[in-house]
Write a protein that holds these residues in place. Sequence first.
Motif, PDB file in Angstrom:
ATOM      1  N   UNK A 178       1.610  -0.391 -12.159  1.00  0.00           N
ATOM      2  CA  UNK A 178       0.936  -0.453 -10.717  1.00  0.00           C
ATOM      3  C   UNK A 178      -0.431  -1.245 -10.784  1.00  0.00           C
TER       4      UNK A 178
ATOM      5  N   UNK B  68       2.248   1.882  -3.261  1.00  0.00           N
ATOM      6  CA  UNK B  68       1.468   2.278  -4.550  1.00  0.00           C
ATOM      7  C   UNK B  68       1.092   3.859  -4.358  1.00  0.00           C
ATOM      8  N   UNK B  69       0.874   4.113  -2.902  1.00  0.00           N
ATOM      9  CA  UNK B  69       0.371   5.364  -2.486  1.00  0.00           C
ATOM     10  C   UNK B  69       1.571   6.429  -2.832  1.00  0.00           C
TER      11      UNK B  69
ATOM     12  N   UNK C  82       2.031   7.458  -6.350  1.00  0.00           N
ATOM     13  CA  UNK C  82       0.986   8.114  -6.721  1.00  0.00           C
ATOM     14  C   UNK C  82       1.438   9.703  -6.467  1.00  0.00           C
TER      15      UNK C  82
ATOM     16  N   UNK D 222       0.809  -1.227   0.075  1.00  0.00           N
ATOM     17  CA  UNK D 222      -0.106   0.132  -0.074  1.00  0.00           C
ATOM     18  C   UNK D 222       0.660   1.207   0.177  1.00  0.00           C
TER      19      UNK D 222
END
Lengths: 349, 349, 395, 395
Positions: free
Chosen positions: A325, A280-281, A284, A277
């Motif tokens: 992703x 990925x965050x 971004x 998590x």
Amino acid sequence: MDLELTTDEKTVRDAFARFFADRCPVSVVRDAEPLGHAPALWARLRETGAPGMAVPDKHGGGGATALDLVLLMQEAGRVLAPLPLAEHLAATRTLARTPSGLAAPWFASLVDGDTVAAAAPRPARDGVARLVPGGAVADVVVALDDDQLVAVRSDAPMEAPPNHASAPLADRDLRTGERVVLADGAEAAALFARMVADWQLLTAAALGGLAARALEIGVEYTLERRQFDRPIAAFQAVQQGLADLVGPIDGVTFLTARAAWTQDEGDQAESERLASMAFLASAEVARDATYAALHYHGGYGVTLEYDIQLFFRRARGWPLVLGDPEDEYLRLADRLFGPVGAAGTEVAG
Amino acid sequence: MDLELTTDEKTVRDAFARFFADRCPVSVVRDAEPLGHAPALWARLRETGAPGMAVPDKHGGGGATALDLVLLMQEAGRVLAPLPLAEHLAATRTLARTPSGLAAPWFASLVDGDTVAAAAPRPARDGVARLVPGGAVADVVVALDDDQLVAVRSDAPMEAPPNHASAPLADRDLRTGERVVLADGAEAAALFARMVADWQLLTAAALGGLAARALEIGVEYTLERRQFDRPIAAFQAVQQGLADLVGPIDGVTFLTARAAWTQDEGDQAESERLASMAFLASAEVARDATYAALHYHGGYGVTLEYDIQLFFRRARGWPLVLGDPEDEYLRLADRLFGPVGAAGTEVAG
Amino acid sequence: MDFAPKPSVEEFRASIRRFIADHLTAEMVERAHRTGTFHDWDFHRTLAATGVIAEGMAGPGRATGRDPLELYVLFDELGLAGAPFYGLANAMLVAGIIEQIGSDFHIREVLPKFHSGEAIAALGYSEPGSGSDVAAAATRAERVPGHPGDEAVWLVNGQKMFTTLVHEAGYVILLTRTDPDLPKHRGLTMFLVPMDLPGIDFQAIETMGGDRTNITYFTDVHLPDRWRLGEVNGGWDVMKVALAYERGVFGNMNQGVTLLRRFAEWARTAERSDGTRLIDDPGVRRRLARIAVDNEITGLLALRPALLASQGRLPTTEGSVAKLFASEAYNRAAEACQEMAGTAGLLSPVRGDGGDWGFVDLAARDAPVTAIYGGTSEIQRNNIAEHRLGLPRAR
Amino acid sequence: MDFAPKPSVEEFRASIRRFIADHLTAEMVERAHRTGTFHDWDFHRTLAATGVIAEGMAGPGRATGRDPLELYVLFDELGLAGAPFYGLANAMLVAGIIEQIGSDFHIREVLPKFHSGEAIAALGYSEPGSGSDVAAAATRAERVPGHPGDEAVWLVNGQKMFTTLVHEAGYVILLTRTDPDLPKHRGLTMFLVPMDLPGIDFQAIETMGGDRTNITYFTDVHLPDRWRLGEVNGGWDVMKVALAYERGVFGNMNQGVTLLRRFAEWARTAERSDGTRLIDDPGVRRRLARIAVDNEITGLLALRPALLASQGRLPTTEGSVAKLFASEAYNRAAEACQEMAGTAGLLSPVRGDGGDWGFVDLAARDAPVTAIYGGTSEIQRNNIAEHRLGLPRAR
């Protein structure tokens, strides 16, 4: 429960912040292009003991917690340190988890930093690990070769195909050179997953630092740049775009730290889920923060003279070595909801 | 090549604009909730001949072009006309394409509008068409029942499950009532695809009108509403949010018209591809425009007293009867790139 | 409404495609990317020899000339083919300005050089201190005292930023401040400056996307008054003419089309780690279809200003609407393509090898600038808010 | 950093969960949704009887009381369980204000009623003409001339908007303008107004999300001075105290958690048209995973202001950061869930049937208001820009 660094943690962070401020001004980053590796900086870093941090004390390393490593990587990310640091730390941590890794003839040299290792975050195909981050400069590559987790020492090519992030990527053949099998079968898969999670965690930290610094650069530039008789930071459209980045940046900072803390507490499955998590965050927000900060530079943002383009390219290049992703979101979904076709389990998260 | 309406087209548009302005003030929309059907308005609409427009002259209809139908639907969408108009037009157009449809005992009554039809945009399962838009009030449902395209006359339930858009949705059993088989097998599939494309085209037009009107409402409200000693339309954050909607709204208007024009020119495959695109893009801009316009109303936006919430709910409810838009993107991809596993074809678009 | 292509325009499109097929070489394209200079003298002069620059653009102020729609198609096709066309765009723009407000001297002495392809021009609007706020130009032009009756001479000092192609240009069109005491928009004067005058110097500026641009220095440049374009302190009126030409006609907003085409082609052969084709992955298909929808809309929006001009009408905010949508959509597309391509999307074009891989990396580097140059997205939104939606000026 | 839950807080969480299991009935939840009144007297009084309101919140100005982190957990758990808690939040907020700046009279006469759960309060800040710009309040309070030595009396006239729960409240806390000649923020005075005074009237306002709120009219209300909170023309200071309580502690920002949990549960049984399970669709899985990431971040950001308060520090912009992220993320989640659910997501909860379907429709209706109430996203961004990033004030 505390979302702020302890005094000890602050000491760690400040020490690395000072180190990178002193030793890695942006000229080091620029001079390291296109290979993306600064051997002199690495030599300096060895003096701090950082290359061995991820290895337990009892094996001669620094015995750092995952959280310490995150603090190191955040500072490295802030200055875009051109080093295969996340890769080396993830690889050495993995080696130290297996008897054969600990017994490898170059283990001590890796802990010392005299030899550089790189963790390949994607499984190899046909015995070749493709575009391994750090692979262009690492002496040792740790990778999943079919059902074996292996560490292979061979000559680093010391050149990389030109790429978006000016990162030291390279294909590495796992079947030539000095090959140590770390684990087989299910154990190899589990250790590999753990290594990937470590790499994601450390990369998330670097991306979080990168994003935070990009926002600072955006704020500084917009406060200084005047158009229409005022700093462009006074325009609401610019302000709102910058303000939108604060929550995601604070959020990934906490989330990354929580993933690290959870590993330190020994909850491996939860820590791997959180690392995915955080990765990925962070990818971004690093993407969005660098886009916004570059955009608010106007025409200057895309010139090589300004630093923001260095951040922009690494924000994309660092995480994308793991691939699309959306595939990682699907792997995360497997962790959250069980694999496709599985019976119901409680939703984690 | 001309992106503006011809004089004739303007006449059509203005006539419907006047009709709906006169006959469908927002009170009609409100009074029609929760069923979402205004029989009195339908009766008035019959006087204009609109219910038969989609049927060729030679079969007693208005012989409208697809572009005329789009102009009608844009105006209907602007006022949120609580009528199963897209569904009726798509259904009657489909009936008129088959000998058995033309021969159906109630065909003339549908053209006249005395009887209402609804096109079910999703294939039925086990003989039941689920949540057919207009299905709560339509006498005749046209649907794909396994490998048959059928028109079934049965009693309209005249009630709908409470739903987001206050739309007259209902499940309809295709195996009771007066059943006319319009086509079988591959022909049924092709006619169904054509009907769905018609429905998408008409719904896209309605959503485009809805979005354009929502933007107007947003502009009007923000010009009128004062906070911090100025109209909130003077705040750059608000302005930029509204300005972002113009391109997508203009764009779907052109795209929808182009899909219609392409059908009128006889290029069916291209027209279906464009209808799918127009549908997806219109649904998105309707969603975004109503969100923004509602949001800029502040607390008033969510009160039932203000009209914008009526637009907000229909922007979502109208297109979602087709299901998850990601599935429609995948169907569009099949049109663009060939089905999964297909050999290469030239990329259209 | 009528979406049937105009036969004359399609005929012209076909002729441009033939021209490109006959005259644009892979080596020209490669050299443009390698040097960052999107201008090729051979290609430019051959194209100019067809008369396309001399014919100019038909419009309200000009009865003869090419249909603006044809010029739109010209740049669209050049863009789709990857041809280096910046010099052409600048030459046509400055030729148009000269025709409309140039003196006899300009028309006699300079215009033929643009028409023949002998010279191109650079645009000297932006300055280090004025980007979005072009009217804040500070480059000074002061009248040098001289003998009565002699031609006036201006002394020019200042810097211009983002003077793309100045290193190839014969002329630079220069926005200067002639009266600092007048309100911002009123004290400006435009000049056409021959690059061979003493005191002009420039320096290359490299960009992330590989384009070369320049900063140009003007130091005590003595500029005879005959090089003035338009009235003294009437420079903003000239700017308006220039911007009207620029918006929507002389550009290429459909970069997403080439990107999608190349990506879809590549995705048919590229393998995912499980051995399946990229094009067969549902996540990839969905994202590509979304790009196709954006491209369709961009195409229609980009066409509109050219179409209006072709109908003899004056586009107002239509160029802003198209440019805002196009550049934001292109950024979305580049981002999606880079993610879909995964590691492959990171590899840069290898300059000089003649291969064409690296288009994803190139798009990812190039896309951000499209939301900046020619007016940032914020400026376009301001323009749309004020002039299309009728919202109060908010600066 | 330390992510280990505080044992005292977890103990409290367990006790709240037990309380909810014991006292919250399905019928209470259903009634709240049916009536739009998110307050239940039985539930409220039983909860008040545990002493939770009386204990209040520990803080810099108050040594005893509950750990703010426990209160955060209280509202988090109530929110996750769908309990009607608006009355509790308002009562605790107003009780906190009274404790901090109330008179002996307020503390003696009113406070016990809030503590015992006998009364709740409504918040009278917004007006038809002042939403985001709360300090523009125009509701007038004028001092009525009286005999010297008598208690002063204020004559109140005006309207308050969005006075949620006023129809159940014993008191409304009222921001009034007492001096129109002073600068906007300086001429305000706060009162606590008993709802049984003559001249107060209200009217229900229904919302798209199903919540009931009210507009409240004050017509020649004679209000004795003892109901004043804080200084005359010191109303903005009281507002600041109120906002400090409100931000981050007395709310529930984790609505995405419940939504994801319910959706994932439903998606395990729901079938797609091809007969496969929704949860097995890659597009659904990817979107759900993305919501889970947002939820994780929201949870950490929302915790921060409570944690700071728990450490005896004063949260500043942390509440804005959390609220902005949470409400935008919840809107993204609601939109994604509505799309993933397709036709099923359109069906509204059928009031009164006790069933719990319709949660997707409800979320889609409810989400937009979260980006509005308690300060719109634009206001939060302004606050963050100015006070966290140090950008100049831009209004």
